[in-house]
Design a protein around this motif. Structure first.
Motif, PDB file in Angstrom:
ATOM      1  N   ALA A   1       0.845  -1.200   0.000  1.00 42.77           N
ATOM      2  CA  ALA A   1       0.000   0.000   0.000  1.00 42.77           C
ATOM      3  C   ALA A   1       0.873   1.241   0.000  1.00 42.77           C
ATOM      4  O   ALA A   1       1.834   1.338   0.763  1.00 42.77           O
ATOM      5  N   SER A   2       0.581   2.135  -0.855  1.00 37.32           N
ATOM      6  CA  SER A   2       1.411   3.336  -0.978  1.00 37.32           C
ATOM      7  C   SER A   2       0.527   4.562  -0.998  1.00 37.32           C
ATOM      8  O   SER A   2      -0.658   4.473  -1.302  1.00 37.32           O
ATOM      9  N   PRO A   3       1.092   5.683  -0.656  1.00 38.94           N
ATOM     10  CA  PRO A   3       0.282   6.911  -0.677  1.00 38.94           C
ATOM     11  C   PRO A   3      -0.154   7.228  -2.103  1.00 38.94           C
ATOM     12  O   PRO A   3       0.525   6.868  -3.056  1.00 38.94           O
ATOM     13  N   THR A   4      -1.293   7.871  -2.198  1.00 31.62           N
ATOM     14  CA  THR A   4      -1.805   8.233  -3.526  1.00 31.62           C
ATOM     15  C   THR A   4      -1.709   9.742  -3.712  1.00 31.62           C
ATOM     16  O   THR A   4      -1.414  10.478  -2.767  1.00 31.62           O
ATOM     17  N   GLY A   5      -2.009  10.152  -4.933  1.00 37.48           N
ATOM     18  CA  GLY A   5      -2.015  11.568  -5.227  1.00 37.48           C
ATOM     19  C   GLY A   5      -0.642  12.127  -5.555  1.00 37.48           C
ATOM     20  O   GLY A   5       0.248  11.394  -6.019  1.00 37.48           O
ATOM     21  N   LEU A   6      -0.490  13.402  -5.268  1.00 37.34           N
ATOM     22  CA  LEU A   6       0.753  14.106  -5.641  1.00 37.34           C
ATOM     23  C   LEU A   6       1.972  13.525  -4.922  1.00 37.34           C
ATOM     24  O   LEU A   6       3.044  13.355  -5.508  1.00 37.34           O
ATOM     25  N   SER A   7       1.745  13.160  -3.656  1.00 39.54           N
ATOM     26  CA  SER A   7       2.881  12.613  -2.883  1.00 39.54           C
ATOM     27  C   SER A   7       3.382  11.310  -3.505  1.00 39.54           C
ATOM     28  O   SER A   7       4.589  11.037  -3.528  1.00 39.54           O
ATOM     29  N   ALA A   8       2.439  10.503  -4.015  1.00 42.78           N
ATOM     30  CA  ALA A   8       2.829   9.236  -4.660  1.00 42.78           C
ATOM     31  C   ALA A   8       3.656   9.503  -5.904  1.00 42.78           C
ATOM     32  O   ALA A   8       4.654   8.822  -6.175  1.00 42.78           O
ATOM     33  N   GLU A   9       3.181  10.537  -6.669  1.00 44.42           N
ATOM     34  CA  GLU A   9       3.925  10.863  -7.893  1.00 44.42           C
ATOM     35  C   GLU A   9       5.346  11.313  -7.545  1.00 44.42           C
ATOM     36  O   GLU A   9       6.318  10.893  -8.182  1.00 44.42           O
ATOM     37  N   ILE A  10       5.435  12.156  -6.526  1.00 47.83           N
ATOM     38  CA  ILE A  10       6.761  12.663  -6.125  1.00 47.83           C
ATOM     39  C   ILE A  10       7.640  11.503  -5.661  1.00 47.83           C
ATOM     40  O   ILE A  10       8.824  11.406  -6.007  1.00 47.83           O
ATOM     41  N   LEU A  11       7.020  10.565  -4.909  1.00 50.11           N
ATOM     42  CA  LEU A  11       7.772   9.411  -4.414  1.00 50.11           C
ATOM     43  C   LEU A  11       8.266   8.553  -5.581  1.00 50.11           C
ATOM     44  O   LEU A  11       9.423   8.091  -5.593  1.00 50.11           O
ATOM     45  N   ALA A  12       7.383   8.398  -6.576  1.00 47.50           N
ATOM     46  CA  ALA A  12       7.753   7.569  -7.739  1.00 47.50           C
ATOM     47  C   ALA A  12       8.915   8.200  -8.497  1.00 47.50           C
ATOM     48  O   ALA A  12       9.870   7.511  -8.899  1.00 47.50           O
ATOM     49  N   VAL A  13       8.817   9.522  -8.691  1.00 44.35           N
ATOM     50  CA  VAL A  13       9.888  10.231  -9.410  1.00 44.35           C
ATOM     51  C   VAL A  13      11.196  10.116  -8.633  1.00 44.35           C
ATOM     52  O   VAL A  13      12.266   9.841  -9.200  1.00 44.35           O
ATOM     53  N   ALA A  14      11.083  10.286  -7.310  1.00 42.14           N
ATOM     54  CA  ALA A  14      12.296  10.208  -6.475  1.00 42.14           C
ATOM     55  C   ALA A  14      12.905   8.816  -6.533  1.00 42.14           C
ATOM     56  O   ALA A  14      14.135   8.651  -6.630  1.00 42.14           O
ATOM     57  N   ALA A  15      12.020   7.802  -6.500  1.00 46.42           N
ATOM     58  CA  ALA A  15      12.521   6.419  -6.561  1.00 46.42           C
ATOM     59  C   ALA A  15      13.221   6.155  -7.890  1.00 46.42           C
ATOM     60  O   ALA A  15      14.298   5.563  -7.934  1.00 46.42           O
ATOM     61  N   SER A  16      12.581   6.618  -8.950  1.00 47.11           N
ATOM     62  CA  SER A  16      13.179   6.415 -10.284  1.00 47.11           C
ATOM     63  C   SER A  16      14.517   7.127 -10.384  1.00 47.11           C
ATOM     64  O   SER A  16      15.506   6.571 -10.894  1.00 47.11           O
ATOM     65  N   ALA A  17      14.539   8.359  -9.907  1.00 43.82           N
ATOM     66  CA  ALA A  17      15.779   9.148  -9.979  1.00 43.82           C
ATOM     67  C   ALA A  17      16.889   8.489  -9.177  1.00 43.82           C
ATOM     68  O   ALA A  17      18.028   8.379  -9.633  1.00 43.82           O
ATOM     69  N   SER A  18      16.524   7.987  -7.982  1.00 42.73           N
ATOM     70  CA  SER A  18      17.562   7.353  -7.157  1.00 42.73           C
ATOM     71  C   SER A  18      18.041   6.054  -7.785  1.00 42.73           C
ATOM     72  O   SER A  18      19.220   5.707  -7.715  1.00 42.73           O
TER      73      SER A  18
ATOM     74  N   ALA B   1      20.336   3.280 -21.608  1.00 43.98           N
ATOM     75  CA  ALA B   1      19.261   3.950 -22.347  1.00 43.98           C
ATOM     76  C   ALA B   1      17.953   3.197 -22.180  1.00 43.98           C
ATOM     77  O   ALA B   1      16.887   3.804 -21.937  1.00 43.98           O
ATOM     78  N   LEU B   2      18.021   1.863 -22.274  1.00 41.18           N
ATOM     79  CA  LEU B   2      16.791   1.063 -22.145  1.00 41.18           C
ATOM     80  C   LEU B   2      16.183   1.210 -20.748  1.00 41.18           C
ATOM     81  O   LEU B   2      14.966   1.386 -20.608  1.00 41.18           O
ATOM     82  N   ALA B   3      17.049   1.158 -19.733  1.00 41.82           N
ATOM     83  CA  ALA B   3      16.544   1.290 -18.364  1.00 41.82           C
ATOM     84  C   ALA B   3      15.930   2.671 -18.144  1.00 41.82           C
ATOM     85  O   ALA B   3      14.834   2.801 -17.567  1.00 41.82           O
ATOM     86  N   ALA B   4      16.610   3.689 -18.643  1.00 38.25           N
ATOM     87  CA  ALA B   4      16.132   5.064 -18.443  1.00 38.25           C
ATOM     88  C   ALA B   4      14.793   5.284 -19.148  1.00 38.25           C
ATOM     89  O   ALA B   4      13.856   5.851 -18.569  1.00 38.25           O
ATOM     90  N   VAL B   5      14.702   4.816 -20.390  1.00 37.05           N
ATOM     91  CA  VAL B   5      13.457   5.014 -21.156  1.00 37.05           C
ATOM     92  C   VAL B   5      12.306   4.272 -20.486  1.00 37.05           C
ATOM     93  O   VAL B   5      11.178   4.792 -20.364  1.00 37.05           O
ATOM     94  N   SER B   6      12.560   3.037 -20.035  1.00 40.02           N
ATOM     95  CA  SER B   6      11.497   2.246 -19.393  1.00 40.02           C
ATOM     96  C   SER B   6      11.013   2.925 -18.118  1.00 40.02           C
ATOM     97  O   SER B   6       9.805   3.014 -17.862  1.00 40.02           O
ATOM     98  N   LEU B   7      11.942   3.408 -17.312  1.00 36.66           N
ATOM     99  CA  LEU B   7      11.557   4.064 -16.053  1.00 36.66           C
ATOM    100  C   LEU B   7      10.811   5.364 -16.317  1.00 36.66           C
ATOM    101  O   LEU B   7       9.810   5.671 -15.662  1.00 36.66           O
ATOM    102  N   PHE B   8      11.281   6.093 -17.319  1.00 34.75           N
ATOM    103  CA  PHE B   8      10.598   7.340 -17.672  1.00 34.75           C
ATOM    104  C   PHE B   8       9.174   7.054 -18.151  1.00 34.75           C
ATOM    105  O   PHE B   8       8.213   7.720 -17.739  1.00 34.75           O
ATOM    106  N   ALA B   9       9.045   6.026 -18.994  1.00 30.56           N
ATOM    107  CA  ALA B   9       7.715   5.659 -19.494  1.00 30.56           C
ATOM    108  C   ALA B   9       6.823   5.184 -18.352  1.00 30.56           C
ATOM    109  O   ALA B   9       5.617   5.472 -18.339  1.00 30.56           O
ATOM    110  N   ALA B  10       7.424   4.461 -17.404  1.00 33.94           N
ATOM    111  CA  ALA B  10       6.642   3.977 -16.259  1.00 33.94           C
ATOM    112  C   ALA B  10       6.065   5.146 -15.468  1.00 33.94           C
ATOM    113  O   ALA B  10       4.902   5.129 -15.062  1.00 33.94           O
ATOM    114  N   VAL B  11       6.869   6.171 -15.286  1.00 35.43           N
ATOM    115  CA  VAL B  11       6.412   7.345 -14.522  1.00 35.43           C
ATOM    116  C   VAL B  11       5.360   8.110 -15.326  1.00 35.43           C
ATOM    117  O   VAL B  11       4.308   8.489 -14.807  1.00 35.43           O
ATOM    118  N   VAL B  12       5.622   8.294 -16.615  1.00 38.49           N
ATOM    119  CA  VAL B  12       4.699   9.090 -17.449  1.00 38.49           C
ATOM    120  C   VAL B  12       3.360   8.386 -17.603  1.00 38.49           C
ATOM    121  O   VAL B  12       2.289   8.996 -17.473  1.00 38.49           O
TER     122      VAL B  12
END
Lengths: 179, 423
Positions: A132-149, B14-25
């Motif tokens: 279970a994860s938070p929803t809404g804007l906080s979830a989006e921010i968390l997802a972006v942060a996770a992806s970035a990390s 590149a593949l990992a980055a594109v997949s993660l970006f697409a997942a977020v979008v």
């Protein structure tokens, strides 16, 4: 040859899976899969630069079906590990075509290990979806942060290893030619 | 050492980055599962990237070889950390070729030494620097490569493979030193020459008692002494005709090697003149040392292009002793070489020309004009040979595949029948 055949087989399987579940999107997915397999073939023939495009198109065909049809989440780790296995098989085939390796058999357990590790990574991700994860804007921010990390770690490591090159002392210590 | 990333690193990133970006979008967690294997692979591969440590020792099993010989380049490789995949690619000069695969792949265990032999084949004569080696060390994941190029440090001299000649062109004149040739002059020797009347001072052992008894006066035997001769090999290296695998220069050097050896073995003095873009010479001398000098000089032979109009007056007088036999090895292609040969004949040298035929290096005519040009060229070469023969110089065309002994025999035959012609 076995690496080449294996890469083509896995690539075809990855192309066929979304095609079978595409329904009305079959022409589009089929076209993408066909182009992907053709690019895979050119990569196996020596134009390795086309491999990322082939893997990208195979992933795209899966993503199209997934977005439009709602594929079961459990299939994603298999597709991800399959893409990784295809890539490794293509690179292995090209390396073996360039120079014969007397211990080519050693690659087999290595490929199996890589695939299993990839599969595990995919399933860990899938399992994480159920939490279970938070929803809404906080979830989006968390997802972006996770992806970035997630991306930051390899990026930082690459910068450390390749960005500044190898200094002279390291170079002399690394490879010395003595006659 | 140059470390560089392989295409796999960029592709997977590149593949990992594109997949993660697409997942977020798109908001699809499945795409994260697609990217996860690639991201894990990248993280592990970069984290475990090793620092390769390699020591290479090179040794050749010999420093001298003959054309066509096979030799092994020995390699001893030691790595403290071990190398998952090591590629070795020797860079060979054009006259040497690989006896096995071009690239050798190895796996080095940590701390253990690996010894291997790279087979080489000597295709063409010459002096070579061996040991240039490209070393590529790959990591286990195949994302990076350490490249290092070793400079050549071993010397290898490949001598031309020479045909063994049984008979040589006999010089017309001999020198005053002892040798194996029967001189034309009379003196102390074994070969009977003539009988003449006894004169005071003649040895009693030379009296021919049969003739003396018949004539009623003392007669003595005269004999020919055994002397050596001076032979000068004149190499015309101003121009050459060549194919990818062979040239007239190669055959010139092989012929010179084949001719010089037997003359030196027969205690003659042999000299060498390399008449090319860069004129080099060896004054005539005899013995094993001279043999080595000639071989070394022949290995340095090359066609150096030059516009300088050279004549034989650039040669020191000692290189062309009087009464020496000049054996010219020439493809008869360059006017300067042709003039030099005429000049030598004009100075009264006993000469023979071995025409290293360039005809075999010319491809077949593609149309009538080329056919006509080829015929005219052949005719002009024939006229050139006739011109030299008119001067008393035998010219023998040595074709590719023809034994050198046959060409030498032709020269001998010409000289036997033509006799001696003085200019």
């Amino acid at each position: 040859l076995s690496a080449t055949v294996g890469a083509l087989a896995v690539g075809l399987a990855l192309g066929c899976y979304p095609l079978l579940r595409a329904g009305t999107l079959a022409p589009l997915v089929g076209a993408l899969a066909t182009v992907a397999v053709m690019l895979l073939g050119t990569a196996l023939l020596g134009l390795v630069g086309s491999l990322p495009w082939a893997l990208g198109l195979l992933g795209l065909s899966y993503a199209i079906v997934d977005v439009s049809r709602g594929e079961p989440v459990a299939a994603a780790p298999f597709v991800g590990a399959g893409l990784l296995l295809t890539g490794e098989l293509v690179y292995a085939a090209r390396e073996l075509a360039r120079a014969s390796d007397p211990k080519a058999d050693r690659r087999l357990p290595w490929l199996a290990g890589i695939t299993l590790a990839g599969l595990s990574a995919g399933f860990v991700t899938v399992e994480a979806i159920g939490v279970a994860s938070p929803t809404g804007l906080s979830a989006e921010i968390l997802a972006v942060a996770a992806s970035a990390s997630l991306l930051a770690l390899p990026a930082a490591l690459i910068r450390t290893r390749f960005g500044r090159g190898v200094n002279r002392d390291d170079a002399e210590r690394t490879v010395r030619g003595r006659r | 050492v140059r470390r560089s990333a392989l295409p796999k690193l960029r592709a997977y990133s590149a593949l990992a980055a594109v997949s993660l970006f697409a997942a977020v979008v798109l908001g699809r967690p499945e795409l994260v599962a697609l990217a996860a294997p690639f991201a894990l692979f990248l993280a592990l591969s970069v984290a475990l990237l090793p620092a390769h440590d390699l020591t290479v020792e090179l040794v050749a099993d010999r420093e001298r070889a003959i054309e066509g010989d096979a030799l092994d380049l020995g390699l001893r490789l030691v790595s403290e950390n071990g190398i998952e995949r090591l590629e070795l690619q020797p860079s060979l000069p054009p006259g040497l070729e690989h006896g096995g695969p071009r690239i050798r792949v190895l796996h080095l265990r940590p701390g253990s030494a690996c010894e291997l032999e790279l087979p080489l084949r000597c295709r063409r004569w010459g002096g070579y620097a061996l040991g240039a080696l490209e070393v590529r060390a790959f990591d286990r994941f195949g994302i990076a490569v350490d490249e290092h190029a070793l400079e050549p440090s071993l010397a290898l001299r490949v001598y031309p493979s020479a045909e063994r000649l049984q008979r040589l062109v006999r010089p017309l004149e001999t020198q005053p030193y002892a040798g194996n040739l029967v001189a034309r002059t009379k003196g102390d020797g074994i070969e009977f020459a003539d009988v003449r009347a006894f004169t005071p001072g003649d040895r009693v052992r030379r009296v021919n008692w049969r003739v003396s008894a018949r004539r009623g006066a003392l007669y003595v035997n005269e004999s020919h002494p055994e002397r050596n001769a001076d032979v000068v090999l004149f190499l015309d290296t101003l121009a050459e005709a060549s194919r990818s695998d062979e040239s007239t220069l190669d055959r010139t050097v092989r012929a010179a090697m084949a001719i010089a050896g037997p003359y030196l073995d027969a205690r003659n003095r042999v000299g060498l003149i390399d008449f090319g873009g860069m004129v080099r010479w060896l004054t005539p001398a005899s013995g094993t040392t001279q043999s080595h000098r000639i071989v070394e000089a022949l290995l340095e032979s090359q066609v150096a292009f030059s516009y300088v109009w050279r004549r034989t007056d650039v040669l020191p007088p000692r290189t062309l002793p009087p009464q020496s036999l000049v054996l010219a090895l020439s493809p008869l292609l360059d006017e300067r070489g042709l003039d030099a040969l005429v000049d030598l004949r004009g100075r009264g040298f006993d000469m023979a020309i071995l025409d290293i035929s360039p005809l075999g290096y010319v491809g077949p005519a593609r149309d009538d004009e080329e056919e006509l040009a080829l015929r005219l060229w052949r005719l002009s070469r024939g006229a050139l040979r006739y011109r030299y023969e008119r001067m008393g110089v035998p010219v023998v065309e040595w074709h590719e595949g023809m034994p050198l002994a046959a060409a030498i025999e032709e020269v001998r035959s010409f000289r036997r029948h033509a006799g001696r012609l003085r200019v």
